[in-house]
Scaffold this active site. Structure first.
Site: not given
Ligand code: F7E
Length: 331
Positions: A132, A184, A85, A154, A130, A9
Site C-alpha cells: 500500500e 497474503h 506485525l 493506511y 505493505s 502474534i
Molecule cells: O481488499 C476490494 C477492496 O480488504 C482487497 C491488507 O492486508 O493487503 C490488505 O489490504 C480489494 C480492495 O485488502 C470488498 O476495495 C471489494 O481493492 O482484502 P482487502 P487490501 O485493502 O488490499 C495490503 C497489502 C495490506 O497491507 C493490508 O493490511 O478488494 N473489495 N469488495 C473489498 N474489500 C473488502 N475488504 N470487502 C469487500 O466487500
C-alpha cells in the site's frame, strides 16, 4: 535457543510465524493486548499445549502506544529478533479512523525503534511493510526502489514507518528490515478482508446458511499469495548477513471477480445468482496495479511463493465448508 518477540502474534501472520519459529527451535514471546481474547485466537492449540505454553511460547500483555508496558516486555523477553506485525491493517477502515491508524501503524513503529536502540543487546528488527506504500505507482511491477505514493491513510502510515526503519538502519546501524508484503491470505485471514469474506460466503450459501454476498469493487486487482509462504520470508530476511528491504509478492495479478469465480466454482455454484454490488463496500480511492517483483528476495534469500492463487482460494473455501459444518479444522 534463539529468542524472538512478535507483535501482532494473535493475527494471521503472527500465528503462522510462531509455528515456524517454534519448529526452528526458538523461544517465542508474543505481545498481546488486554483486549485480545486468547481462547478464540489462532494460537488456541499452542496456548493450550502444556509442552509448549510456558516452555517455548510466552505471551505478555503490553500496548504499542504505551512505552512503559512495552519496555517491560523487552526486558523480560530479551529478544534476539523482533517481528513487528501489529497495527491497524484494514485499508477501508483507515479512512474512518485515520488518526488511530497513524498512531498504531506509524508512530508505534518509531516508538519500537527508539526503544530497541536503548537495549544492551540490540535485536534484529523486522517490520511488516505493505504494498500500500506504492498506491498509484508509476512503474509495474514494483520493487524495492519504486517510489512511495500512498493513496490512503493506511498506506501513508506504512510509508512513514518504512522510512523510519531505513533511517534507523542507515543512521544508527540498527539491523532493521522492511518486508514489503503484498496481499497474503489463508484460512486464518480476518473475515473483513475480501478473500476470506468471499470464500466464507460461497461455503455458507452452498450450505444454505446465507442468501447473497455483497461486495464493493469486484474489478479491483491484487497480487495475492499465501501467508504461510510470506512468514517464511520474514524469518529468512532476519537470517541474512545484511539488513535489506525486500518485496514479498507472487508477481501475478488477479481481480476480486477471479476470487469470486474460483470460490464459487469450488462449491459448484453460479456467482451471478448470489453476488451483488453494495456502495457501502466501495472505497474513496483504490490503489492501482499493485503487483510485486520478488526477484531480490529470490536472489538473496532463495525465497519463492509455493502456493498458487487457485489452490489457495480453493483451500480457503473447502476449509470454510468444514468449519461451517461444525468440523474442527487444523489449518
Ligand atoms: O481488499 C476490494 C477492496 O480488504 C482487497 C491488507 O492486508 O493487503 C490488505 O489490504 C480489494 C480492495 O485488502 C470488498 O476495495 C471489494 O481493492 O482484502 P482487502 P487490501 O485493502 O488490499 C495490503 C497489502 C495490506 O497491507 C493490508 O493490511 O478488494 N473489495 N469488495 C473489498 N474489500 C473488502 N475488504 N470487502 C469487500 O466487500
Amino acid at each position: 535457543m534463539p529468542r524472538a518477540l512478535i507483535t501482532g502474534i494473535t493475527g494471521q501472520d503472527g500465528s503462522y510465524l510462531t509455528e515456524l519459529l517454534l519448529e526452528q527451535g526458538y523461544q517465542v514471546h508474543g505481545v498481546v493486548r488486554r483486549t485480545s481474547s486468547l481462547d478464540r485466537s489462532r494460537l488456541h492449540d499452542l496456548y493450550h499445549d502444556p509442552n509448549v505454553y510456558g516452555k517455548s511460547l510466552f505471551l505478555h500483555y503490553a500496548e504499542l502506544d504505551d512505552a512503559t508496558t512495552f519496555r517491560r516486555v523487552l526486558g523480560t523477553a530479551s529478544p534476539d529478533e523482533i517481528y513487528h506485525l501489529a497495527g491497524q491493517s484494514h485499508v477501508g477502515l483507515s479512512f474512518e479512523i485515520p488518526e488511530s491508524t497513524c498512531k498504531m501503524t506509524g508512530m508505534a513503529t518509531l516508538r519500537l525503534l527508539e526503544m530497541i536502540q536503548d537495549q544492551e543487546k540490540v535485536p534484529r528488527f523486522f517490520h511488516a511493510a505493505s504494498s500500500e506504500i506504492f498506491g498509484k505507482p508509476a512503474e509495474l511491477p514494483q520493487n524495492e526502489k519504486t517510489p512511495f505514493k500512498p493513496v490512503n491513510p493506511y498506506g501513508a502510515s506504512k510509508a512513514f514507518a518504512t522510512n523510519m526503519v531505513s533511517i534507523y538502519r542507515n543512521t544508527f546501524g540498527v539491523f532493521g528490515v522492511n518486508g514489503i508484503m503484498f496481499n497474503h491470505e489463508s484460512p486464518r485471514r480476518g473475515e473483513n478482508f475480501v478473500t476470506r469474506k468471499i470464500c466464507r460466503a460461497a461455503a455458507a450459501i452452498k450450505l444454505g446458511k446465507q442468501n447473497e454476498l455483497l461486495l464493493g469493487d469486484t474489478s479491483a486487482k491484487r497480487d495475492w499469495g499465501h501467508a504461510r509462504d510470506y512468514v517464511r520470508g520474514m524469518w529468512l530476511s532476519l537470517q541474512h548477513t545484511t539488513a535489506e528491504d525486500y518485496v514479498f509478492a507472487t508477481g501475478h495479478l488477479h481481480s476480486v471477480q477471479d476470487v469470486v469465480d474460483t470460490a464459487f466454482k469450488t462449491v459448484n455454484l453460479n456467482p451471478g445468482d448470489y453476488v451483488r454490488q453494495d456502495q457501502r463496500f466501495m472505497r474513496p480511492t483504490e490503489p492501482q496495479r499493485l503487483v510485486g517483483d520478488p526477484t531480490k528476495a529470490k536472489r538473496l534469500l532463495n525465497w519463492e511463493p509455493s502456493t498458487s492463487f487457485h489452490d489457495m482460494i480453493e483451500e480457503m473455501t473447502q476449509i470454510e465448508m468444514k468449519r461451517l459444518d461444525g468440523e474442527y479444522v487444523k489449518d
